[in-house]
Design a protein around this motif. Sequence first.
Motif, PDB file in Angstrom:
ATOM      1  N   LEU A 292      12.784   3.452   4.006  1.00 26.88           N
ATOM      2  CA  LEU A 292      13.526   4.534   4.305  1.00 26.88           C
ATOM      3  C   LEU A 292      14.641   3.971   5.489  1.00 26.88           C
ATOM      4  O   LEU A 292      15.700   3.765   5.664  1.00 26.88           O
ATOM      5  N   LYS A 293      13.624   3.783   6.526  1.00 28.78           N
ATOM      6  CA  LYS A 293      14.542   3.411   7.793  1.00 28.78           C
ATOM      7  C   LYS A 293      15.595   2.118   7.426  1.00 28.78           C
ATOM      8  O   LYS A 293      16.622   1.997   8.061  1.00 28.78           O
TER       9      LYS A 293
ATOM     10  N   GLU B 194       8.238   9.780  -8.246  1.00 27.57           N
ATOM     11  CA  GLU B 194       7.983  11.344  -8.000  1.00 27.57           C
ATOM     12  C   GLU B 194       9.092  11.917  -7.077  1.00 27.57           C
ATOM     13  O   GLU B 194       9.650  12.852  -7.439  1.00 27.57           O
ATOM     14  N   MET B 195       9.181  11.220  -6.075  1.00 32.69           N
ATOM     15  CA  MET B 195       9.873  11.815  -4.839  1.00 32.69           C
ATOM     16  C   MET B 195      11.549  11.931  -5.251  1.00 32.69           C
ATOM     17  O   MET B 195      12.083  12.921  -4.931  1.00 32.69           O
TER      18      MET B 195
ATOM     19  N   ARG C 147       0.726  -1.154  -0.012  1.00 34.41           N
ATOM     20  CA  ARG C 147       0.005   0.164  -0.045  1.00 34.41           C
ATOM     21  C   ARG C 147       0.905   1.295  -0.192  1.00 34.41           C
ATOM     22  O   ARG C 147       0.467   2.253  -0.219  1.00 34.41           O
ATOM     23  N   ARG C 148       2.116   1.039   0.656  1.00 35.33           N
ATOM     24  CA  ARG C 148       2.972   2.343   0.677  1.00 35.33           C
ATOM     25  C   ARG C 148       3.977   2.523  -0.612  1.00 35.33           C
ATOM     26  O   ARG C 148       4.548   3.288  -0.459  1.00 35.33           O
TER      27      ARG C 148
ATOM     28  N   TYR D 211      -6.255  -3.770  -3.032  1.00 39.62           N
ATOM     29  CA  TYR D 211      -4.850  -3.232  -2.484  1.00 39.62           C
ATOM     30  C   TYR D 211      -4.604  -4.399  -1.422  1.00 39.62           C
ATOM     31  O   TYR D 211      -5.472  -4.370  -0.470  1.00 39.62           O
TER      32      TYR D 211
ATOM     33  N   ILE E 213      16.978   7.255  -0.759  1.00 35.55           N
ATOM     34  CA  ILE E 213      16.885   8.362  -0.029  1.00 35.55           C
ATOM     35  C   ILE E 213      17.550   8.068   1.310  1.00 35.55           C
ATOM     36  O   ILE E 213      18.160   8.798   2.162  1.00 35.55           O
TER      37      ILE E 213
ATOM     38  N   ASN F  54       1.579   2.272  -6.856  1.00 36.94           N
ATOM     39  CA  ASN F  54       0.403   2.875  -6.739  1.00 36.94           C
ATOM     40  C   ASN F  54       0.330   3.755  -8.004  1.00 36.94           C
ATOM     41  O   ASN F  54      -1.078   3.912  -8.578  1.00 36.94           O
ATOM     42  N   ASP F  55       1.277   4.332  -8.379  1.00 38.88           N
ATOM     43  CA  ASP F  55       1.243   5.188  -9.580  1.00 38.88           C
ATOM     44  C   ASP F  55       0.733   4.201 -10.742  1.00 38.88           C
ATOM     45  O   ASP F  55      -0.246   4.883 -11.678  1.00 38.88           O
TER      46      ASP F  55
ATOM     47  N   MET G 129       4.772   3.675  -3.545  1.00 39.95           N
ATOM     48  CA  MET G 129       4.416   5.008  -4.319  1.00 39.95           C
ATOM     49  C   MET G 129       4.300   4.263  -6.006  1.00 39.95           C
ATOM     50  O   MET G 129       3.628   4.849  -6.703  1.00 39.95           O
TER      51      MET G 129
END
Lengths: 337, 337
Positions: free
Chosen positions: B226-227, B281-282, B71-72, B98, B255, B77-78, B74
């Motif tokens: 990220l973590k 995008e990020m 779900r997270r 989802y 990132i 999802n796009d 990106m």
Amino acid sequence: MEIYTIRDVARKAGVAVSTVSRVLNGRPDVSEETRKKVMDVVEKCGFVQNRNARFLKHAKEPFAAIIVRGRRNMFLNDVAEQMIECAQGLKTPFLVKYIDEEADEFEAMRQLYADRRAGGFILLGSRVDERCEMVRALGVPCVFATVDASGSGLENASSVCIDDRAATRAMMDRLLDKGHTRVAVLGGCREGDDIFAHRYQGAMDSLRAHGIDYDPDEYVQTRFSLKGAYESIERIFEKRQDITAVLTMSDSMAIGVVRALRDRGLRVPQDVSVTGFDGTEMAGYYVPSIATVSQPTAEIARESVALLCEMLEGGEPRHVTVDFTMMEGESIAEAIR
Amino acid sequence: MEIYTIRDVARKAGVAVSTVSRVLNGRPDVSEETRKKVMDVVEKCGFVQNRNARFLKHAKEPFAAIIVRGRRNMFLNDVAEQMIECAQGLKTPFLVKYIDEEADEFEAMRQLYADRRAGGFILLGSRVDERCEMVRALGVPCVFATVDASGSGLENASSVCIDDRAATRAMMDRLLDKGHTRVAVLGGCREGDDIFAHRYQGAMDSLRAHGIDYDPDEYVQTRFSLKGAYESIERIFEKRQDITAVLTMSDSMAIGVVRALRDRGLRVPQDVSVTGFDGTEMAGYYVPSIATVSQPTAEIARESVALLCEMLEGGEPRHVTVDFTMMEGESIAEAIR
DNA sequence: CTGAAAGCGCTTACAG
DNA sequence: CTGAAAGCGCTTACAG
């Protein structure tokens, strides 16, 4: 693939359908021998329950639903996830329903109620407006999370949120205390009674307290996306060329703004300070990390679930305010002049 | 709130339930007068259809389901969003399901088939492993998107993806051509036949072609967050202190790594170059923007939908490779030495 | 502990 | 164009 029904299973196992149903639902009143016989068949033929039939036939076990509006909203997603954790092991099962940002959360409630008679709802990312009457009509306990519903007049709604106005005021205070006087404000629709209106008011409170004039026409409303924020930098500079800080109403807005400033050759925070809102994970990972207001997601999640449970047991609705935390961040600095 | 059934509506309107059903489903064989009479009642009492009953009673209209795992994510999802756009107006309606990153996409397929007899599936973020037998068993057309399923041996599965191996090789080439010789590789599980294994191979291809030794023990496997990436920087430096570049298998990993390097006092790209993957995008909004491999989301979406439609009309499965694009990004620079 | 029967709210042939 | 009836796949009292 052939889909078997419990009748098929019953026949193959030589028992009645009611017995198969009992086994499937883990009822205690089945002999171990029968249970095994049934389970053997279930596994052998790869039986899968039809959930439509299951839910149609009043599976009257009460449950609660968390409705999250906005699939891409990291912040809401985080909160939802933590709600699920909090709800683990409770008597009432919780389920999460994600709906589109454009969708109507109250319609979603109604459909869920029609289909499965949800016994209670938590609304994440909902708005408190006239459509709220749906909540009253439904008549089941409802918790608005991250929004203040104390003014809604609903006798079956609780809410939990931070003081958005105070938080934004505090953020603006930080900017002004660092000597900024020309601050652009960027956010959502400031009309009505929702969080963006409150945040706008908070910013105004601070400006007023500092004796700084703010022309309401300078306000820039934008979509809640990186791109939306990126593009609004144009509009910001159209209105004021001399701004030294941008206060935004979400972390993604802040990120969009930082990138846009950089692309214009401006450094953050040396030339322009930028602030976000929500305290998402990305705000901390961004470079510069974004100065933001951290909402206590764990606490909001915990309180929301607790409030709903309270109401499910007959308690009165309550409106809870939780504390926010100011996150330092690398995106703000003293004003140069 | 009282929930009315179509029987209630029928009674109030003075017609038969079958007539109400016809009106509700927009059937043409109802007189205008009757339709109006029914709709009046429907609106007045706020009738909502029970979808369990609707779907139970074979609503045999064929439809396709897009299953998105994560779900997270990106990127996925796009792609899902664009698939929905592509599917607009097609004869077969598409719906998106989802599921959690930890959930089993094949179980989700099976349940959807049991509940509603989905006529076809698009799997986004799925893995091609032994559980694929589910696809064969279900026997309905299936498209794996962003994964290569040509080696699956499934006669009812198509797939569309970029050449992950070539893309990663190209990315590593870029680093090596800039003079980097000590490059850390950070990614997912490199075993099996999935995209991460391919990406790993691609990185190895490049290193080998450039005559650079790589000790497989130096590889750092991490979670896609990220973590997770942030924390693996520790492990990277445990193994090599002298690296000048980090190639990762996703933009969020990149990132996380950039932030971790900064927190260690290292500048990106001046001291260490970092690369991502996917072209989210990020990645473009981050500072420095991340050098990455852009997957053509629109094309993947379009091709997936087209492939499924082809198969639904009896066409043979096909495996399509679409082109990736190398995104420059600010996160890489010449090696200093 | 197990089975036969009713019914959840719809849709869909089948008659008229 | 409209209605009466059967049935989708389950669960749940009600008997035994």
